[in-house]
Enzyme design. Structure first.
Site, short mmCIF file in Angstrom:
data_model
loop_
_atom_site.label_atom_id
_atom_site.label_comp_id
_atom_site.label_asym_id
_atom_site.label_seq_id
_atom_site.Cartn_x
_atom_site.Cartn_y
_atom_site.Cartn_z
N ASP A 1 21.51 -29.95 22.56
CA ASP A 1 22.71 -29.23 23.01
C ASP A 1 23.28 -28.54 21.78
O ASP A 1 23.77 -29.19 20.86
CB ASP A 1 23.72 -30.21 23.60
CG ASP A 1 24.95 -29.52 24.18
OD1 ASP A 1 25.25 -28.38 23.76
OD2 ASP A 1 25.62 -30.12 25.04
N SER B 1 23.35 -9.49 21.86
CA SER B 1 23.42 -8.70 23.08
C SER B 1 24.09 -7.39 22.74
O SER B 1 24.83 -7.30 21.75
CB SER B 1 24.24 -9.43 24.16
OG SER B 1 24.51 -8.58 25.25
N TYR C 1 32.11 -13.43 27.72
CA TYR C 1 30.75 -13.34 27.19
C TYR C 1 30.71 -12.34 26.02
O TYR C 1 30.12 -12.64 24.96
CB TYR C 1 29.81 -12.89 28.31
CG TYR C 1 28.37 -12.74 27.90
CD1 TYR C 1 27.54 -13.84 27.75
CD2 TYR C 1 27.81 -11.47 27.70
CE1 TYR C 1 26.21 -13.71 27.40
CE2 TYR C 1 26.48 -11.32 27.34
CZ TYR C 1 25.68 -12.44 27.19
OH TYR C 1 24.37 -12.30 26.84
N LYS D 1 29.73 -12.93 22.01
CA LYS D 1 28.68 -12.18 21.32
C LYS D 1 29.25 -11.38 20.15
O LYS D 1 28.57 -11.21 19.12
CB LYS D 1 27.96 -11.27 22.31
CG LYS D 1 27.17 -12.03 23.38
CD LYS D 1 26.11 -12.95 22.76
CE LYS D 1 25.21 -13.58 23.79
NZ LYS D 1 24.13 -14.40 23.19
#
Length: 279
Positions: free
Chosen positions: A64, A142, A155, A159
């Site tokens: 993890d 990304s 998100y 990033k």
């Protein structure tokens, strides 16, 4: 570490989130290049299945990435098995879509802890192992790390944090006189992996479908390229990176263009729902 020496005898490599999809294909690339690959994933069974199918001595470990202790254990395991760590790929990531105010605190925290915190944990662990031997850290970011992404605000925040951390840490290494540890960020457009398979009817994820849907192999090729010739940031495809940076530099223009780009993404979603997913 001399690059020539590294190319003659490969050391260890770690890929996070490698139980399936892009991470698994990156692990296959590294195994094919002669590295002893440690496949890690939060799902132990997926990691083991991927390592078994990759072969070439690949091993598996449940990790993890939010837990620095588990990340460090993966680093120590691959160093013990291979003698040194050559490559670390931070690939693990999660995505929930929709406006931030519609997401639960648990969802927001998970995105930030995995995508940003996991990248930080992996990078720091790798640097500790690479201090005397050198190596290369590849962070799968990304296009969302380069510009605003409506429908994916948290998100995008994770990033942006990942790429900001990566570039700042690379500068810290150089200022500290460390020249043989590289950090490269790969910033792909939407990739046709399990992360997007379930988003076809999700209007909040339309921007991820607005460009060319990449096949994982195209991103793997970008990883291979930066491993051979390190560079701090690589957008895939390159033209989408230019568009993203333009929108970031001129936010008014970017906001004005958003409805058009989102509409294009929704058309792609409808087409894929009608015609079926690409192979």
């Amino acid at each position: 570490m001399a690059r020539a020496a590294m190319s003659e005898v490969r050391g260890g490599a770690v890929v996070t989130g490698a139980g399936r999809g892009l991470g698994r294909q990156i692990a296959e690339l590294l195994a094919a290049r002669g590295h002893h690959v440690l496949v890690t994933d939060v799902d132990a069974a997926s990691a083991q299945a991927a390592a078994d199918e990759i072969g070439r001595g690949a091993t598996a470990m449940a990790v993890d990435v939010r837990d620095a202790t588990q990340v460090e254990a993966a680093r120590d395991a691959v160093v013990e098995a291979a003698g040194r760590l050559d490559v670390w790929v931070n690939n693990a990531g999660v995505l929930f879509t929709g406006p931030a105010w519609e997401q639960s605190p648990e969802q927001r925290n998970l995105i930030l802890e995995v995508n940003a915190g996991g990248t930080i944990n992996g990078t720091v662990a790798a640097i500790e192992a690479m201090r005397t031997t050198g190596g290369h850290i590849v962070n799968i970011v990304s296009l969302a790390g380069l510009t605003a992404v409506p429908g994916e605000a948290v998100y995008a925040a994770s990033k942006h944090a990942a790429i900001g951390f990566s570039l700042s840490t690379l500068q810290d290494l150089r200022l500290a006189g460390v020249e043989d540890i590289d950090i490269s960020c790969i910033c792909p457009d939407g990739i046709w992996t399990p992360m997007l398979h379930d988003k076809l009817d999700d209007l909040a994820s339309a921007l991820s479908f607005s460009g060319k849907l990449l096949q994982p192999g195209e991103v793997v090729a970008a990883v291979a390229k930066v491993l051979d010739k390190p560079r701090p940031v690589t957008a895939v495809p390159g033209w989408r990176g230019l568009v993203a940076r333009l929108g970031d530099a001129l936010p008014g223009l970017g906001l004005a263009a958003v409805p058009l780009v989102v509409a294009q993404g929704r058309r792609t979603q409808r087409r894929l729902l009608r015609d079926g997913i690409p192979s």
